[in-house]
Design a protein around this motif. Structure first.
Motif, mmCIF file in Angstrom:
data_model
loop_
_atom_site.group_PDB
_atom_site.id
_atom_site.type_symbol
_atom_site.label_atom_id
_atom_site.label_comp_id
_atom_site.label_asym_id
_atom_site.label_seq_id
_atom_site.Cartn_x
_atom_site.Cartn_y
_atom_site.Cartn_z
ATOM 1 N N VAL A 1 0.852 -1.186 0.000
ATOM 2 C CA VAL A 1 0.000 0.000 0.000
ATOM 3 C C VAL A 1 0.890 1.239 0.000
ATOM 4 O O VAL A 1 1.888 1.288 0.722
ATOM 5 C CB VAL A 1 -0.931 0.011 1.232
ATOM 6 C CG1 VAL A 1 -1.805 1.266 1.236
ATOM 7 C CG2 VAL A 1 -1.811 -1.235 1.240
ATOM 8 N N VAL B 1 -1.754 6.531 0.929
ATOM 9 C CA VAL B 1 -2.975 5.774 1.215
ATOM 10 C C VAL B 1 -2.895 5.133 2.601
ATOM 11 O O VAL B 1 -3.892 5.064 3.319
ATOM 12 C CB VAL B 1 -3.211 4.711 0.125
ATOM 13 C CG1 VAL B 1 -4.321 3.745 0.531
ATOM 14 C CG2 VAL B 1 -3.561 5.385 -1.198
ATOM 15 N N ILE C 1 -10.986 3.419 -1.093
ATOM 16 C CA ILE C 1 -9.520 3.405 -1.155
ATOM 17 C C ILE C 1 -9.036 2.064 -1.680
ATOM 18 O O ILE C 1 -8.128 1.979 -2.508
ATOM 19 C CB ILE C 1 -8.912 3.694 0.231
ATOM 20 C CG1 ILE C 1 -9.145 5.154 0.622
ATOM 21 C CG2 ILE C 1 -7.411 3.384 0.246
ATOM 22 C CD1 ILE C 1 -8.757 5.465 2.059
ATOM 23 N N SER C 2 -9.666 0.984 -1.204
ATOM 24 C CA SER C 2 -9.258 -0.363 -1.607
ATOM 25 C C SER C 2 -9.377 -0.548 -3.113
ATOM 26 O O SER C 2 -8.498 -1.141 -3.753
ATOM 27 C CB SER C 2 -10.126 -1.412 -0.899
ATOM 28 O OG SER C 2 -10.019 -1.286 0.503
ATOM 29 N N GLY D 1 -9.345 1.839 -5.286
ATOM 30 C CA GLY D 1 -8.654 2.883 -6.015
ATOM 31 C C GLY D 1 -7.150 2.803 -5.969
ATOM 32 O O GLY D 1 -6.452 3.734 -6.370
ATOM 33 N N THR D 2 -6.622 1.687 -5.483
ATOM 34 C CA THR D 2 -5.169 1.569 -5.352
ATOM 35 C C THR D 2 -4.471 1.329 -6.674
ATOM 36 O O THR D 2 -3.282 1.615 -6.812
ATOM 37 C CB THR D 2 -4.823 0.414 -4.393
ATOM 38 O OG1 THR D 2 -5.539 -0.752 -4.804
ATOM 39 C CG2 THR D 2 -5.223 0.763 -2.970
ATOM 40 N N PRO E 1 -1.513 9.522 -5.786
ATOM 41 C CA PRO E 1 -2.668 8.647 -5.537
ATOM 42 C C PRO E 1 -3.712 8.767 -6.638
ATOM 43 O O PRO E 1 -3.829 9.804 -7.300
ATOM 44 C CB PRO E 1 -3.219 9.174 -4.203
ATOM 45 C CG PRO E 1 -2.788 10.602 -4.158
ATOM 46 C CD PRO E 1 -1.446 10.638 -4.838
ATOM 47 N N THR E 2 -4.471 7.711 -6.856
ATOM 48 C CA THR E 2 -5.549 7.753 -7.840
ATOM 49 C C THR E 2 -6.672 8.643 -7.324
ATOM 50 O O THR E 2 -6.805 8.894 -6.123
ATOM 51 C CB THR E 2 -6.103 6.345 -8.102
ATOM 52 O OG1 THR E 2 -6.702 5.847 -6.894
ATOM 53 C CG2 THR E 2 -5.005 5.397 -8.551
ATOM 54 N N SER F 1 -8.812 6.841 -4.785
ATOM 55 C CA SER F 1 -8.203 6.772 -3.459
ATOM 56 C C SER F 1 -8.349 8.089 -2.720
ATOM 57 O O SER F 1 -8.627 8.130 -1.514
ATOM 58 C CB SER F 1 -6.722 6.402 -3.578
ATOM 59 O OG SER F 1 -6.559 5.063 -3.964
#
Length: 301
Positions: free
Chosen positions: A89, A93, A135-136, A138-139, A263-264, A267
């Motif tokens: 990760v 994030v 978030i999960s 969007g990693t 980060p995306t 995310s």
């Protein structure tokens, strides 16, 4: 806040934010468990020296079991879990996921203490965990690997939440700095299980990774507790601990500048959900108003 208090506040935010990319750099040469142990050995060594210089007394024997337990949960579990989680990760994030700690603390306070989470607090908890789900997704990496990393970080946050929930009476007795010295050393004792192989990794590690772990041990593991204690003494616990909400923003910025992590959008969107949810969970409902007046400023962190 005056200038000195504001400076201490900003230092807390920036230093804690820098820990997440610092771990990433350390993981380039160290295994997660050895990174966490090396970091804690450095911190404990510095604190033992400080304790000797300032002649800090040992804790009461009756408090030792609780200090060991809280040290294990707040430092052994937290730092080990975070190090394992950051294998897959990103640093930014990871900081967003750790921000769920106040949610876990609120739930634990509801279950084991006299605290009551308001209706809006429960809504906030749901919003925060919805953010974790976003978030999960969007990693942008292997979902199975990322999921394992997220679980590790949530375990870390859960361990830290136990520490924050049950430390209050001991903070009142010993003070923030002294109690954190006890628990950091206690957490390090449990991590000695990881000692085999550490020497080899230190010898083979890159200079940048070694310096990063030394930085983690001397600065983020120690200094923010001193600065936070100063802010609490001047501005109160509520204002001081708002730094927890700003740390992810600091971590995202430092990770972008230090590691080039971007980060995306999903995310970031999930992170906003998480932080909003955490903020809502801290809102008192009408049923808690009188209780809040009677117990004002009892929270230490």
């Amino acid at each position: 806040m005056n200038k000195r208090v504001m400076a201490a506040f900003m230092m807390t935010v920036l230093i804690w934010g820098s820990a997440f990319p610092g771990i990433k750099v350390g993981l380039q040469s160290f295994s997660p468990e050895h990174l966490a142990l090396f970091r804690m050995l450095i911190a404990s060594g510095a604190l033992i020296l400080l304790s000797w210089v300032r002649r800090i007394e040992l804790p009461d024997i009756k408090d030792v079991p609780v200090i060991l337990l809280l040290g294990f949960l707040g430092f052994t579990v937290y730092h080990t879990g975070l190090s394992f989680g950051e294998q897959t990760v990103s640093a930014g994030v990871s900081s967003l996921l750790v921000s769920t700690t106040p949610i876990f603390s609120a739930i634990l306070g509801t279950l084991f203490l006299k605290d009551r989470l308001s209706k809006i607090g429960w809504i906030g908890s749901f919003v925060a965990f919805l953010g974790v789900v976003l978030i999960s997704f969007g990693t942008g990496s292997s979902f199975s690997a990322i999921s394992i990393g997220i679980v590790w970080i949530l375990i870390a946050a859960f361990g830290e939440s136990f520490f924050f929930t049950f430390e209050t009476n001991y903070i009142k007795k010993y003070g923030i700095i002294q109690f954190n010295i006890y628990t950091i050393i206690a957490g390090t004792i449990f991590m000695m299980l990881f000692l085999p192989g550490l020497g080899t990794e230190i010898r083979e590690a890159s200079t940048s990774s070694t310096l990063s772990v030394i930085y983690l041990g001397l600065i983020p593991t120690i200094i923010p507790y001193f600065s936070l204690a100063y802010v609490i003494s001047k501005a109160g616990a509520t204002k001081a601990t708002s730094s927890l909400y700003l740390t992810p923003a600091s971590a995202l910025l430092i990770s972008w500048m230090w590691l080039g992590e971007v980060p995306t959008y999903l995310s970031v969107f999930g992170g906003i959900f998480t932080l909003v949810g955490v903020g809502l969970s801290a809102v008192k409902g009408p049923e808690n108003d009188q209780e809040s007046v009677d117990s004002a400023k009892q929270a230490s962190t």
